[in-house]
Design an enzyme around this catalytic site. Structure first.
Site, PDB file in Angstrom:
ATOM      1  N   ARG A 118      38.935   5.785 -15.482  1.00  0.00           N
ATOM      2  CA  ARG A 118      39.090   5.403 -14.079  1.00  0.00           C
ATOM      3  C   ARG A 118      37.754   5.262 -13.340  1.00  0.00           C
ATOM      4  O   ARG A 118      37.716   4.722 -12.228  1.00  0.00           O
ATOM      5  CB  ARG A 118      39.984   6.418 -13.362  1.00  0.00           C
ATOM      6  N   SER A 167     -11.756  -3.876  10.117  1.00  0.00           N
ATOM      7  CA  SER A 167     -10.529  -4.524   9.665  1.00  0.00           C
ATOM      8  C   SER A 167     -10.788  -5.490   8.526  1.00  0.00           C
ATOM      9  O   SER A 167     -11.863  -6.099   8.413  1.00  0.00           O
ATOM     10  CB  SER A 167      -9.877  -5.270  10.832  1.00  0.00           C
ATOM     11  N   ASN A 190     -12.281   6.462  10.145  1.00  0.00           N
ATOM     12  CA  ASN A 190     -11.389   5.477  10.747  1.00  0.00           C
ATOM     13  C   ASN A 190     -11.332   4.282   9.800  1.00  0.00           C
ATOM     14  O   ASN A 190     -12.323   3.590   9.603  1.00  0.00           O
ATOM     15  CB  ASN A 190     -11.896   5.043  12.123  1.00  0.00           C
TER      16      ASN A 190
END
Length: 468
Positions: free
Chosen positions: A15, A416, A388
């Protein structure tokens, strides 16, 4: 007195509608059979025998890996001719003395205290059955008792399987859970006398009750603390129901310890979770493996945390994924993580570190106060204090064959969209200009820029799409 434990785990689980053996379907992140074997570990058994059948190779391999140090043995039931036939396969490995405890691999939430009480009820000389009263006993064997007298309580005289029960017997709500404890020597004899003259043509383990009555062996009953302990799984719906029952019980235990859960119905623990004081956990969080949360930790909604230690005062914002795997992850005191951050194995963050949205950290250490707040990757890196790390910057740590390390000193500012090609070291106080692709060390305290000069081409025109 010696204790042997037999766990029946041979069924196909039709099942479940799955190619996976039923006992390997997971509850709270672990196979059902693992829960049962784990429960037996504190019972002091000299023999632990698992009866396998359908998918035997997969079941046996999984349990050998999960319980490498346990006194685990296997016996195969091929073909599967009933519960009595299953236990018969363990007989050659059972001693002649002591007690045998029989458990089910698809009844995963049995408590050690209940199993121990069943063994004590047996005492090496009685047949002890684990029974429970259910509102809906459909499918379970019914406990048939003698009539009570003035001098005695009604005693068990038989178990009648649901398919063989009369209408009057089906009205009985006390059922057999599939678990029992018996004197081993007598059990061997009773198993040898089993017959299959029933509706299914199978050898029922429940028929040993009639043998006990005939042999003058007292038949007694023990009871679980809660019906959830004895509920079996035969379908995905039953597995889901048991999962929610189990998770609710775990949530309630945590709340009793003072943990604040925004909604205990939307909480999942698939391992161990240790919490300090004043911990808050929002909705739809999943905890896997070994996780510890220090005092005043806050976990935002929809987080996944696996194998991690999160120190006091840290905040894990929503949709953060922390996966420590084998190496583990540490988040230091007062750190802020996420939302949508990913911490991978070996990420070791110091106090007051900030890891922001869409930042991934793997196999890297970040010292106190370091920040990578946006869209960045730090892999195989050692990052100093107060660094940073700019948006869009990455450590290029893989050369196609080997991993290399990036070392970033204290007080470094990485602009960045920088690429740091490892192995590389950025000295204390260095500043890396935005858009730099750096393959050489950057001196301490200096500005380092590595990008080409901008060129503008007069008279250049964009390509024009040609008509078809």
């Amino acid at each position: 007195m010696s204790l042997s434990i037999v766990i029946m785990a041979a069924g196909k689980g039709t099942r479940m509608k799955s190619s996976r053996p039923k006992v390997l379907h997971k509850l709270a992140g672990r196979p059902m059979l693992s829960h049962v074997i784990g429960t037996t570990q504190g019972l002091g058994a000299q023999k632990l025998i698992v009866i396998t059948g359908h998918g035997a190779d997969a079941v046996e391999q999984a349990m050998r890996v999960a319980f490498a140090q346990a006194p685990l043995a296997f016996a195969r039931q091929e073909p599967q001719l009933g519960t009595g036939h299953a236990v018969q396969q363990a007989v050659p490995q059972l001693p002649d003395e002591g007690t045998t405890l029989i458990l089910n691999g698809d009844v995963p939430l049995i408590e050690a205290a209940t199993a121990r009480a069943l063994v004590e009820a047996c005492g090496g000389e009685r047949l002890a059955l684990l029974t429970v009263v259910l509102d809906d006993p459909t499918g379970y064997g019914r406990i048939v008792r003698d009539q009570a007298t003035e001098d005695s309580q009604p005693t068990v005289k038989a178990i009648v399987e649901h398919k063989d029960a009369s209408e009057a017997q089906r009205a009985i709500r006390e059922v057999y859970t599939g678990m029992m404890a018996a004197p081993t020597r007598w059990l061997k004899q009773a198993l040898a006398g089993l017959r299959n003259d029933n509706a299914q043509g199978e050898y029922y383990l429940t028929d040993v009750v009639a043998s006990a009555v005939a042999d003058g062996v007292p038949v007694v009953a023990a009871h679980p603390g809660d019906e959830t302990e004895v509920l079996g799984v035969n379908s995905p719906a039953q597995l889901a129901d048991l999962e929610r029952r189990h998770q609710r019980a775990q949530a309630e235990r945590l709340m009793e310890q003072g943990v604040r859960l925004a909604d205990p119905a939307r909480f999942d623990l698939r391992g161990t979770l240790a919490c300090g004081r004043d911990v808050d956990i929002d909705v739809n969080c999943i905890f896997e493996g070994d996780v510890s949360l220090g005092d005043e930790v806050r976990i935002g909604a929809h987080c996944v945390v696996r194998n991690a230690r999160i120190e006091a005062g840290a905040v894990i914002h929503p949709f953060t994924h922390i996966d420590g795997d084998k190496e583990g992850v540490t988040v230091g005191e007062g750190s802020l993580i996420g939302p949508f951050a990913r911490l991978r194995p070996g990420a070791q963050l110091g106090a007051e570190v900030h890891i922001g949205n869409f930042v991934e950290v793997k196999n890297s250490t970040l010292a106190r106060g370091a920040k990578a707040n946006h869209l960045a990757y730090l892999g195989d890196a050692t990052v100093g204090e107060r660094v940073n790390y700019g948006a869009g910057s990455i450590t290029a740590n893989y050369d196609g064959a080997n991993k290399h390390r990036t070392v970033i000193g204290n007080d470094v500012h990485v602009g960045s969209n920088c690429v740091l090609i490892a192995p590389i070291t950025l000295g204390d106080g260095a500043t890396i200009g935005g858009g730099s692709t750096l393959s050489k060390n950057a001196p301490a305290g200096q500005l380092t820029v590595a990008r080409t000069k901008a060129v503008s081409l007069a008279g250049w025109t964009r390509p024009v799409k040609q008509p078809k």
